[in-house]
Structure formats: structure tokens, C-alpha cells
Design an enzyme around this catalytic site. Structure first.
Site, PDB file in Angstrom:
ATOM      1  N   ARG A  68       0.825  -1.206   0.000  1.00 24.01           N
ATOM      2  CA  ARG A  68       0.000   0.000   0.000  1.00 24.01           C
ATOM      3  C   ARG A  68       0.861   1.258   0.000  1.00 24.01           C
ATOM      4  O   ARG A  68       0.408   2.317   0.377  1.00 24.01           O
ATOM      5  CB  ARG A  68      -0.946  -0.042   1.198  1.00 24.01           C
ATOM      6  CG  ARG A  68      -1.953  -1.191   1.043  1.00 24.01           C
ATOM      7  CD  ARG A  68      -2.622  -1.511   2.310  1.00 24.01           C
ATOM      8  NE  ARG A  68      -1.666  -2.167   3.193  1.00 24.01           N
ATOM      9  CZ  ARG A  68      -1.973  -3.101   4.058  1.00 24.01           C
ATOM     10  NH1 ARG A  68      -3.200  -3.498   4.177  1.00 24.01           N
ATOM     11  NH2 ARG A  68      -1.071  -3.637   4.830  1.00 24.01           N
ATOM     12  N   GLU A 105       9.401 -15.030   0.101  1.00 27.10           N
ATOM     13  CA  GLU A 105       9.418 -16.158   1.032  1.00 27.10           C
ATOM     14  C   GLU A 105       9.086 -17.470   0.312  1.00 27.10           C
ATOM     15  O   GLU A 105       9.612 -18.517   0.645  1.00 27.10           O
ATOM     16  CB  GLU A 105       8.397 -15.956   2.160  1.00 27.10           C
ATOM     17  CG  GLU A 105       8.694 -14.804   3.101  1.00 27.10           C
ATOM     18  CD  GLU A 105       8.130 -13.469   2.632  1.00 27.10           C
ATOM     19  OE1 GLU A 105       7.293 -12.900   3.336  1.00 27.10           O
ATOM     20  OE2 GLU A 105       8.530 -12.990   1.557  1.00 27.10           O
TER      21      GLU A 105
END
Length: 181
Positions: A68, A105
Site C-alpha cells: 500500500r 518467502e
């Protein structure tokens, strides 16, 4: 920085346990974005920090991938009277671009910036909502380096200290408004 103003921002960050996967405590800024007074306070605090830290900034750059940063960057840039530059997921920007791959990840991703977004030597602050492992922020810094811009600072609302993402930034100055373990 006033503790009262910082508390107004901190109070609007909502924790969600076990999201997006079990064992993760997600820090949600949706309530902060929903509250005009708290959001204005957030932008005030970030503006105050940047004005006190840097006499000249040419652009704010915001990551518009899954973050964001793009919600924070444009109002902050407007307050400072400067432009905002988009950093996006590969394939989302028209025209010639520079791109960089980086590790996530669970895999790999690519970020991209328009080749003419900044000129060599221009001073840029990269903003995002959160710093976790630091992969996305490092990729954004690499894009600025390729365009020969000077990254003055990487700026986030929230830093997850346990994940040590700021260590990956090495010599690039870093500032987080809120820190969580």
C-alpha cells in the site's frame, strides 16, 4: 514527534493473528486509511520527518505491487510539492522499463519502473506501508540505482523488527514510524 500524534496512528493499526498463514501476526492499516484524522496525522508525521531530514527531495517513489505504498506516496509527495514515481509488478507499466527480480518467502517476483521515471542524480525517497524481510524494498532500491538516482531514504509506516529487513538495506538510510517485534 509528539507521542500523542504517534499514538493516534498506532491505535489505528489492527493486529490479525494467523493471517495470511498460521503463526503470522498481520498488521492491518485499513482502519488507519479509513479514519481521515488519523491518516492526516500519519502524513503529517511523515512530512515532518522528511522536511527535517532532507533539504531537497525530487521524487517520492512508491511500490505498487501487493503493498500500500502507493496509498501513502502520492499524498506525501503532494504535501512536499514534488512528484510521485510508480514501481510496479512486471508488465504493468507502458513504454521502456527497467526490471529486477528478487526472492520472496515462497518464490520469486519482479518489479519494474519506467526507464524515464527519474534522471541520473535525482534524489528519491522510497515509501511503503511495511518492511518485513526487505526483499521488495531492496529491489526498489536496485531499480533506482540502475536509473542512477540517489536514494535518500527508505521510509515505511511499520517495521517488523524480528524479520531484520532493514539489515538488507545496508548503507541506505531507513526510517520506520512504528516498530513491532
Amino acid at each position: 514527534m509528539s507521542e500523542e500524534r504517534l499514538g493516534r496512528v498506532r491505535d489505528r493499526v489492527r493486529p490479525f493473528p494467523d493471517f495470511p498463514v498460521p503463526g503470522v501476526l498481520f498488521r492491518d492499516i485499513s482502519p488507519l486509511l479509513k479514519d481521515p484524522a488519523a491518516f492526516r496525522t500519519l502524513i503529517d508525521l511523515l512530512e515532518d520527518h522528511l522536511r527535517a531530514s532532507f533539504p531537497k527531495i525530487d521524487f517520492i517513489a512508491g511500490e505498487c505491487l501487493d503493498s500500500r505504498g502507493f496509498l501513502i506516496g502520492p499524498p506525501l509527495a503532494q504535501r512536499l510539492g514534488i512528484g510521485f514515481v510508480l514501481i510496479r509488478k512486471k508488465g504493468k507499466l507502458p513504454g521502456p522499463t527497467e526490471s529486477v527480480s528478487y526472492a520472496l518467502e515462497y518464490g520469486k517476483a519482479e518489479l519494474e519502473i519506467q526507464s524515464d521515471a527519474v534522471e541520473p542524480g535525482q534524489k528519491v525517497v522510497i515509501v511503503d506501508d511495511l518492511l518485513a524481510t526487505g526483499g521488495t524494498m531492496c529491489a526498489a532500491c536496485e531499480l533506482m540505482k540502475r536509473l542512477k538516482a540517489e536514494v535518500l531514504e527508505c521510509l515505511v509506516i511499520i517495521e517488523l523488527k524480528l524479520l531484520k529487513g532493514s539489515e538488507k538495506l545496508k548503507s541506505i538510510p531507513f526510517y520506520s514510524l512504528l516498530q513491532y517485534d
